[in-house]
Design a protein around this motif. Structure first.
Motif, PDB file in Angstrom:
ATOM      1  N   SER A 161       0.841  -1.207   0.000  1.00 34.01           N
ATOM      2  CA  SER A 161       0.000   0.000   0.000  1.00 34.01           C
ATOM      3  C   SER A 161       0.866   1.243   0.000  1.00 34.01           C
ATOM      4  O   SER A 161       1.821   1.350   0.773  1.00 34.01           O
ATOM      5  CB  SER A 161      -0.887   0.051   1.250  1.00 34.01           C
ATOM      6  N   LYS A 162       0.501   2.204  -0.847  1.00 30.23           N
ATOM      7  CA  LYS A 162       1.172   3.499  -0.840  1.00 30.23           C
ATOM      8  C   LYS A 162       0.605   4.327   0.308  1.00 30.23           C
ATOM      9  O   LYS A 162      -0.603   4.325   0.555  1.00 30.23           O
ATOM     10  CB  LYS A 162       0.955   4.202  -2.178  1.00 30.23           C
ATOM     11  N   LEU A 163       1.481   5.049   0.997  1.00 31.30           N
ATOM     12  CA  LEU A 163       1.069   5.794   2.172  1.00 31.30           C
ATOM     13  C   LEU A 163       0.740   7.242   1.840  1.00 31.30           C
ATOM     14  O   LEU A 163       1.480   7.900   1.113  1.00 31.30           O
ATOM     15  CB  LEU A 163       2.180   5.788   3.229  1.00 31.30           C
ATOM     16  N   PRO A 164      -0.350   7.762   2.400  1.00 28.38           N
ATOM     17  CA  PRO A 164      -0.587   9.202   2.304  1.00 28.38           C
ATOM     18  C   PRO A 164       0.437   9.942   3.159  1.00 28.38           C
ATOM     19  O   PRO A 164       1.014   9.383   4.096  1.00 28.38           O
ATOM     20  CB  PRO A 164      -2.004   9.366   2.856  1.00 28.38           C
ATOM     21  N   SER A 165       0.656  11.214   2.848  1.00 30.38           N
ATOM     22  CA  SER A 165       1.678  11.987   3.565  1.00 30.38           C
ATOM     23  C   SER A 165       1.355  12.143   5.045  1.00 30.38           C
ATOM     24  O   SER A 165       2.246  12.393   5.858  1.00 30.38           O
ATOM     25  CB  SER A 165       1.815  13.376   2.919  1.00 30.38           C
ATOM     26  N   SER A 166       0.090  11.975   5.403  1.00 28.43           N
ATOM     27  CA  SER A 166      -0.324  12.154   6.795  1.00 28.43           C
ATOM     28  C   SER A 166       0.049  10.979   7.701  1.00 28.43           C
ATOM     29  O   SER A 166      -0.078  11.073   8.924  1.00 28.43           O
ATOM     30  CB  SER A 166      -1.836  12.373   6.857  1.00 28.43           C
ATOM     31  N   VAL A 167       0.488   9.872   7.109  1.00 25.11           N
ATOM     32  CA  VAL A 167       0.799   8.666   7.882  1.00 25.11           C
ATOM     33  C   VAL A 167       2.305   8.445   7.898  1.00 25.11           C
ATOM     34  O   VAL A 167       2.949   8.374   6.851  1.00 25.11           O
ATOM     35  CB  VAL A 167       0.085   7.433   7.285  1.00 25.11           C
TER      36      VAL A 167
ATOM     37  N   ASP B 220      -8.874   0.266  -0.472  1.00 27.60           N
ATOM     38  CA  ASP B 220      -9.511   0.536   0.821  1.00 27.60           C
ATOM     39  C   ASP B 220      -8.566   1.206   1.811  1.00 27.60           C
ATOM     40  O   ASP B 220      -8.876   2.280   2.346  1.00 27.60           O
ATOM     41  CB  ASP B 220     -10.052  -0.767   1.429  1.00 27.60           C
ATOM     42  N   LEU B 221      -7.438   0.569   2.085  1.00 23.37           N
ATOM     43  CA  LEU B 221      -6.553   1.077   3.137  1.00 23.37           C
ATOM     44  C   LEU B 221      -6.030   2.475   2.829  1.00 23.37           C
ATOM     45  O   LEU B 221      -6.083   3.353   3.712  1.00 23.37           O
ATOM     46  CB  LEU B 221      -5.406   0.091   3.375  1.00 23.37           C
ATOM     47  N   PRO B 222      -5.533   2.764   1.613  1.00 25.79           N
ATOM     48  CA  PRO B 222      -5.102   4.137   1.350  1.00 25.79           C
ATOM     49  C   PRO B 222      -6.230   5.165   1.529  1.00 25.79           C
ATOM     50  O   PRO B 222      -5.994   6.257   2.053  1.00 25.79           O
ATOM     51  CB  PRO B 222      -4.631   4.083  -0.115  1.00 25.79           C
ATOM     52  N   THR B 223      -7.456   4.800   1.112  1.00 25.47           N
ATOM     53  CA  THR B 223      -8.592   5.709   1.260  1.00 25.47           C
ATOM     54  C   THR B 223      -8.905   5.949   2.728  1.00 25.47           C
ATOM     55  O   THR B 223      -9.128   7.097   3.162  1.00 25.47           O
ATOM     56  CB  THR B 223      -9.831   5.137   0.547  1.00 25.47           C
ATOM     57  N   TRP B 224      -8.936   4.878   3.512  1.00 24.84           N
ATOM     58  CA  TRP B 224      -9.237   5.015   4.941  1.00 24.84           C
ATOM     59  C   TRP B 224      -8.190   5.854   5.655  1.00 24.84           C
ATOM     60  O   TRP B 224      -8.515   6.683   6.506  1.00 24.84           O
ATOM     61  CB  TRP B 224      -9.329   3.636   5.595  1.00 24.84           C
ATOM     62  N   LEU B 225      -6.922   5.641   5.316  1.00 26.26           N
ATOM     63  CA  LEU B 225      -5.858   6.394   5.975  1.00 26.26           C
ATOM     64  C   LEU B 225      -5.868   7.854   5.549  1.00 26.26           C
ATOM     65  O   LEU B 225      -5.675   8.755   6.372  1.00 26.26           O
ATOM     66  CB  LEU B 225      -4.500   5.756   5.660  1.00 26.26           C
ATOM     67  N   GLU B 226      -6.093   8.087   4.273  1.00 27.08           N
ATOM     68  CA  GLU B 226      -6.111   9.466   3.763  1.00 27.08           C
ATOM     69  C   GLU B 226      -7.240  10.269   4.411  1.00 27.08           C
ATOM     70  O   GLU B 226      -7.064  11.447   4.776  1.00 27.08           O
ATOM     71  CB  GLU B 226      -6.296   9.455   2.236  1.00 27.08           C
ATOM     72  N   SER B 227      -8.393   9.636   4.579  1.00 25.98           N
ATOM     73  CA  SER B 227      -9.549  10.333   5.152  1.00 25.98           C
ATOM     74  C   SER B 227      -9.519  10.369   6.672  1.00 25.98           C
ATOM     75  O   SER B 227     -10.284  11.118   7.292  1.00 25.98           O
ATOM     76  CB  SER B 227     -10.841   9.653   4.694  1.00 25.98           C
ATOM     77  N   GLY B 228      -8.661   9.559   7.269  1.00 20.98           N
ATOM     78  CA  GLY B 228      -8.543   9.551   8.722  1.00 20.98           C
ATOM     79  C   GLY B 228      -9.585   8.724   9.441  1.00 20.98           C
ATOM     80  O   GLY B 228      -9.674   8.768  10.675  1.00 20.98           O
ATOM     81  N   VAL B 229     -10.388   7.932   8.709  1.00 26.38           N
ATOM     82  CA  VAL B 229     -11.417   7.134   9.377  1.00 26.38           C
ATOM     83  C   VAL B 229     -10.818   5.907  10.063  1.00 26.38           C
ATOM     84  O   VAL B 229     -11.450   5.312  10.934  1.00 26.38           O
ATOM     85  CB  VAL B 229     -12.531   6.696   8.399  1.00 26.38           C
ATOM     86  N   ILE B 230      -9.610   5.530   9.670  1.00 25.38           N
ATOM     87  CA  ILE B 230      -8.879   4.473  10.364  1.00 25.38           C
ATOM     88  C   ILE B 230      -7.620   5.085  10.959  1.00 25.38           C
ATOM     89  O   ILE B 230      -6.804   5.687  10.242  1.00 25.38           O
ATOM     90  CB  ILE B 230      -8.499   3.323   9.409  1.00 25.38           C
ATOM     91  N   ALA B 231      -7.459   4.935  12.269  1.00 23.99           N
ATOM     92  CA  ALA B 231      -6.290   5.467  12.963  1.00 23.99           C
ATOM     93  C   ALA B 231      -5.334   4.322  13.282  1.00 23.99           C
ATOM     94  O   ALA B 231      -5.750   3.310  13.844  1.00 23.99           O
ATOM     95  CB  ALA B 231      -6.713   6.156  14.253  1.00 23.99           C
ATOM     96  N   PRO B 232      -4.049   4.438  12.927  1.00 25.25           N
ATOM     97  CA  PRO B 232      -3.094   3.385  13.270  1.00 25.25           C
ATOM     98  C   PRO B 232      -3.022   3.192  14.782  1.00 25.25           C
ATOM     99  O   PRO B 232      -3.167   4.161  15.543  1.00 25.25           O
ATOM    100  CB  PRO B 232      -1.771   3.910  12.712  1.00 25.25           C
ATOM    101  N   PRO B 233      -2.807   1.966  15.230  1.00 25.03           N
ATOM    102  CA  PRO B 233      -2.738   1.703  16.674  1.00 25.03           C
ATOM    103  C   PRO B 233      -1.511   2.330  17.325  1.00 25.03           C
ATOM    104  O   PRO B 233      -0.543   2.687  16.638  1.00 25.03           O
ATOM    105  CB  PRO B 233      -2.666   0.170  16.740  1.00 25.03           C
ATOM    106  N   PRO B 234      -1.511   2.441  18.651  1.00 27.62           N
ATOM    107  CA  PRO B 234      -0.315   2.906  19.367  1.00 27.62           C
ATOM    108  C   PRO B 234       0.851   1.936  19.148  1.00 27.62           C
ATOM    109  O   PRO B 234       0.655   0.765  18.846  1.00 27.62           O
ATOM    110  CB  PRO B 234      -0.759   2.906  20.836  1.00 27.62           C
ATOM    111  N   TYR B 235       2.067   2.447  19.315  1.00 25.46           N
ATOM    112  CA  TYR B 235       3.232   1.602  19.054  1.00 25.46           C
ATOM    113  C   TYR B 235       4.380   1.961  19.992  1.00 25.46           C
ATOM    114  O   TYR B 235       4.399   3.018  20.617  1.00 25.46           O
ATOM    115  CB  TYR B 235       3.691   1.741  17.597  1.00 25.46           C
ATOM    116  N   ARG B 236       5.334   1.049  20.042  1.00 25.17           N
ATOM    117  CA  ARG B 236       6.584   1.254  20.779  1.00 25.17           C
ATOM    118  C   ARG B 236       7.728   0.889  19.846  1.00 25.17           C
ATOM    119  O   ARG B 236       7.735  -0.219  19.284  1.00 25.17           O
ATOM    120  CB  ARG B 236       6.622   0.373  22.025  1.00 25.17           C
TER     121      ARG B 236
END
Length: 347
Positions: free
Chosen positions: A117-123, A302-318
């Protein structure tokens, strides 16, 4: 090749051994593949389980790992959706292809174009590395195994509740979000410290799985709403969790009762005849033709659209710094237990 460095890999030399760092050749992508310079590797419980048990490892030495994010280094002759320099996340298919160059625990990995998946600049690349296995598993649990309406269908949701058991797991985080995106009534279990976060993701009612009355409380809450629990996504899939969700469904007044679970059904737990249960098989996206097509839709649309629109937020990470030489230490952290957090290794 631009940005060429050594391809250092965390190699498992034998069953139950510790990972060791070795240099491997930088591979060349085939016609439908991309070569990615990894920046972050995401760890999953399956990784340390494979290390300890040898599951899905036909021979040694072996390179493991599925989740990664990074920058495209080269593309195959048939690849048009990606170009060198693209920021991407991907699911490495080494568990199916048995090719060490197609595994994530190294500096460079070959990915299928269909699971990239290509990532939007916001991710960020860190955020991206949290997503691959969890988004696929969540999608398949809800819309393939449970058969619930996909978000794009905009179909009226069933007059029933979906319960996400293990909401603070990475798969739980994303299952809650996808279920909410599809307009479903979402309940979840988690320890109390994670309730506020999971409520912000879309779970309307939270239960503490440590409570002795969690089964009765969940059933009663849904019955009061007039939306009995009919569907369960068990992201833990232990004897204890599956026993609890079977108990919940056995007490529910829903007509359809289905469990999607992330691991094999325990041999010591009888299945109830009135409840359908099936394990999610994310690896099918790499070898079943219809599932490969579905995987392309998830990763390319799906995933690029969800990430670009912000309806899916990546989980917390360490993030654990130090490159592939820290894979073993990071797996020990994951094995010891983490809550509401994806463990990443910076490459």
């Amino acid at each position: 090749m631009a940005n060429q460095t050594k391809n250092l890999a965390a190699v498992l030399p034998a069953a139950q051994a510790d990972f060791v760092v070795e240099e491997r050749p930088i591979p060349t992508p085939g016609p439908n593949e991309v070569l990615v310079r990894n920046h972050f590797i995401g760890l999953n419980p399956l990784d340390w389980k494979r290390q300890l048990t040898g599951m899905f490892i036909p021979s040694y030495p072996a390179v493991l790992g599925t989740d990664l994010s990074g920058v495209v280094e080269a593309v195959g002759s048939n690849v048009s959706k990606f170009k060198p320099g693209d920021r991407v996340l991907g699911g490495a298919d080494g568990i199916v292809s048995q090719k060490p160059e197609n595994a994530a625990f190294q500096t460079y990995t070959i990915l299928r174009s269909s699971s990239t998946s290509k990532l939007p600049s916001s991710v960020s690349l860190e955020q991206a590395a949290t997503l691959t296995t969890s988004i696929v598993t969540s999608y398949l649990m809800l819309f393939h195994v449970l058969g619930l309406p996909k978000p794009e269908l905009k179909a009226p949701p069933p007059n029933a509740t979906v319960l996400v058991w293990g909401g603070a797991s990475m798969t739980g985080n994303l299952t809650i979000q996808l279920a909410k995106l599809a307009g479903l009534n979402v309940y979840a279990t988690a320890s109390k410290k994670n309730h506020e976060h999971l409520r912000s993701l879309g779970a309307s009612v939270l239960f503490d799985y440590n409570s002795s009355t969690v089964v009765e409380d969940a059933v009663a809450a849904a019955e009061r709403e007039g939306k009995p629990i009919a569907y369960v996504a068990d992201t833990i899939a232990s004897t204890a969790t599956l026993s609890s969700v079977q108990d919940i469904l056995s007490k529910s007044t829903a007509t359809a009762k289905v469990i999607a679970h992330t691991g094999p059904w325990p041999e010591d737990l009888p299945k109830l005849d009135a409840i359908d249960a099936d394990m999610v098989h994310g690896e099918e996206l790499w070898y079943k033709p219809d599932m490969i097509q579905l995987g392309s839709k998830i990763f390319h649309e799906d995933l690029p659209t969800w990430l670009e629109s912000g309806v899916i937020a990546p989980p917390p990470y360490r993030v654990i710094e130090g490159g592939v030489g820290k894979i073993q230490a990071a797996l020990e952290v994951l094995k010891a237990g983490v809550s509401n957090q994806k463990v990443l290794v910076a490459v």
